[in-house]
Design an enzyme around this catalytic site. Structure first.
Site, short mmCIF file in Angstrom:
data_model
loop_
_atom_site.label_atom_id
_atom_site.label_comp_id
_atom_site.label_asym_id
_atom_site.label_seq_id
_atom_site.Cartn_x
_atom_site.Cartn_y
_atom_site.Cartn_z
N ARG A 1 0.98 -1.18 0.11
CA ARG A 1 0.07 0.08 -0.07
C ARG A 1 0.79 1.09 0.22
NH1 ARG A 1 -2.59 2.85 4.63
NH2 ARG A 1 -3.86 4.56 3.57
N HIS B 1 -2.78 11.01 0.32
CA HIS B 1 -2.61 10.81 1.81
C HIS B 1 -1.88 11.93 2.30
CE1 HIS B 1 -0.95 7.57 4.64
NE2 HIS B 1 -0.67 8.46 5.33
N GLU C 1 -7.17 8.57 5.80
CA GLU C 1 -7.58 9.27 7.00
C GLU C 1 -8.13 10.57 6.90
OE1 GLU C 1 -4.25 8.86 9.77
OE2 GLU C 1 -4.30 6.68 9.67
N ASN D 1 -7.35 1.98 9.28
CA ASN D 1 -6.05 2.17 10.02
C ASN D 1 -6.47 2.27 11.59
OD1 ASN D 1 -5.41 2.69 7.35
ND2 ASN D 1 -4.72 4.78 7.91
N GLU E 1 -3.81 -0.15 8.16
CA GLU E 1 -2.50 0.32 8.47
C GLU E 1 -2.89 -0.44 9.94
OE1 GLU E 1 -1.52 4.26 9.13
OE2 GLU E 1 -1.63 4.53 7.05
#
Ligand SMILES: *[C@@H]1O[C@H](CO)[C@@H](O)[C@H](O)[C@H]1NC(C)=O
Length: 510
Positions: free
Chosen positions: A106, A151, A197, A337, A411
């Site tokens: 990833r 990200h 996130e 995550n 994650e």
């Protein structure tokens, strides 16, 4: 202590530490997971690539943020200018993965590398070339690329032109970026996620003001600009609709040909009620709803969670009919995550909320301790405790709330390290704490799967030590140790442990 007793103790201790490395010392095996399960490691562009001025890349918001003449932003004053120099060493890094025996990786694409001026400029052929080389190198080793479009890092151009996530214009830019990536890489990439996130990016960028664009207002902080009560909700609206824009493009133009899946990755903390009272139980539920369902409910159900609407009322935006139509494309899977569990205490009915916590709007206060006792063993990071049960509870919560949509643990990992400049390389290479953490959490993921959760993959954060945002290079999450002087990568004990885990088939071993 007498010499003999000491030697015995050392012998026992070293035997115990070796036992961790033996596959049969652990209760968890590769064969506890489906054959098709993805096992990998995770990274992100800004945290590992470096080469921040190379290959016709433009400056990202994180380049600008870390270089700003504001002291104290990053713990060791560092930036991702060089980071792990992965841009030049990607081949070596793919070889590290190959030696672990993983079947997936990833990583994220640097938007500023592919579209230096967003949709206001051309596609950068050097950016496309870099990711093409990385993807081909992975596939050559049988490693499935699992790609995050965003990200945290975006071209600074979009911030300067129209305030990035504060403006609905970002939806067009994100759609364009996604389209360019699907067209360039989608023949080989079968797993896409739109955002990593976004719940963290929005809270830190627009409520707490600790990440770019560093916007906030009291009591959350004193930033140059911002409105902590309003901007997190405006920017979330644009993130959710940017996700919907990208998914619509994928589903209408690419999915039937390319046959991949697209999802979103959320940061998830599990919350336990501080006391066994209805007030604290509700506070824990609110803290959860204000975190994951905040973004995922609109995507799956077309509106913000009722738990949030009850508290925030009209401070939450509403979706227009056209926006709801677009949200109808939903997603194919949810990426989780997960690192830790905290206690949540009510501050709606009981005494007031501590000012400035990220959960303040949820009218919940969070803490890592109950009567002075930590919720689990501490790690190298404040408020990160080892609580393996939390991942099983989190997966189960998401399974129930979203009717068992496919999930990936995108994650999970363990931070250690120390102050800048104090690198106890020997201790850091001998990372028994990380092994125990991964062993404990994987055991609980396997249990959730046995109990019916549709979890399809697991990624350790991270392949190697890297630039850990506000902690700079002081916190290390890698299976590989990185010497930041020489950029040499060295396997930690946990790398060996993961490799052996991936080879452990219970029935063969017995
Ligand atoms: C990189 O940027 C320079 C300056 O804008 C340009 O002349 C050059 O053609 C670019 N290289 C590629 C491969 O696009």
């Amino acid at each position: 202590m007498a010499g003999k007793a000491w030697r015995q103790l050392v012998a026992v201790a070293s035997l115990l530490s070796v036992l961790w490395l033996l596959p049969w010392a652990s209760a968890i095996h590769r064969s506890d997971f489906p054959v098709s399960f993805l096992f990998g490691t995770a990274t992100s562009s800004y945290q590992i690539e470096g080469a921040y001025l190379e290959g016709n890349k433009s400056l990202s918001n994180w380049d600008v943020f870390t270089h700003a003449p504001v002291s104290g932003r990053i713990k060791d004053g560092s930036a991702g200018d060089i980071a792990d120099d992965h841009y030049h060493r990607y081949d070596e890094d793919v070889e590290l993965m190959n030696s672990l025996g993983v079947n997936a990786y990833r990583f994220s694409i640097s938007w500023a590398r592919v579209l230096p001026e967003g949709r206001f400029g051309r596609v950068n052929p050097l950016g496309i070339e870099f990711y093409n080389k990385l993807i081909d190198s992975l596939l050559l080793k049988g490693i499935e690329p699992f790609v995050t479009l965003n990200h945290y890092d975006i071209p600074q151009e979009l911030e300067d032109r129209y305030g990035a996530w504060l403006s609905a214009e970002i939806q067009r830019d994100f759609g364009h970026f996604a389209d360019v990536c699907f067209a360039a890489f989608g023949d080989r990439v079968k797993y896409w996620t739109t955002f990593n996130e976004p719940n963290v990016a929005v809270l830190t960028g627009y409520m707490l003001g600790t990440y770019p664009p560093a916007r906030c207002s009291p009591p959350f902080g004193s930033c140059a600009g911002g409105d902590s009560d309003a901007e997190p909700y405006v920017t979330t609206h644009n993130v959710v609709l940017s996700h919907a824009t990208a998914v619509e493009i994928y589903k209408r133009k690419y999915q039937s040909k390319q046959k991949g899946l697209i999802g979103i990755v959320m940061y998830t903390t599990w919350y336990e009620p501080l006391t066994d009272t209805p007030e604290d139980r509700l506070a824990a539920e609110r803290a959860l709803a204000f975190s994951v369902p905040w973004f995922v409910d609109p995507i799956v159900y077309g509106d913000y969670p009722p738990e949030m609407r009850q508290v925030l009322g009209s401070r939450l935006p509403t979706f227009s009919p056209e926006e709801r139509r677009k949200l109808g494309y939903k997603l194919d899977f949810i990426g989780i995550n997960h690192y830790t569990t905290l206690y949540a205490r009510d501050c709606m009915f009981s005494s007031g909320c501590p000012l400035g916590q990220g959960t303040q709007h949820a009218l919940a206060a969070v803490t890592g301790e109950r009567n002075g006792v930590p919720i689990g063993p501490p790690t190298g990071r404040p408020m990160f405790y080892v609580v393996p049960d939390g991942i099983e509870k989190m997966v189960t919560y998401i399974m129930r709330r979203y009717n068992n949509l496919p999930m990936f643990v995108t994650e999970n990992g363990y931070p250690d390290g120390g102050e800048a400049g104090h690198d106890h390389a020997k201790d850091l290479l001998h990372d028994q704490g990380r092994i125990q953490y991964l062993d404990g959490y994987l055991t609980k993921v396997a249990k959730a799967i046995r109990d019916g959760a549709d979890v399809r993959g697991y990624f350790v954060w991270s392949l190697m030590d890297n630039f850990e945002w506000l902690y700079g290079y002081t916190l290390r999450y890698g299976l590989y140790y990185v010497d930041y002087q020489t950029l040499e990568r060295k396997p930690k004990s946990s790398a060996l442990w993961y490799k052996r885990f991936l080879q452990s088939f219970q029935h063969e071993a017995q």
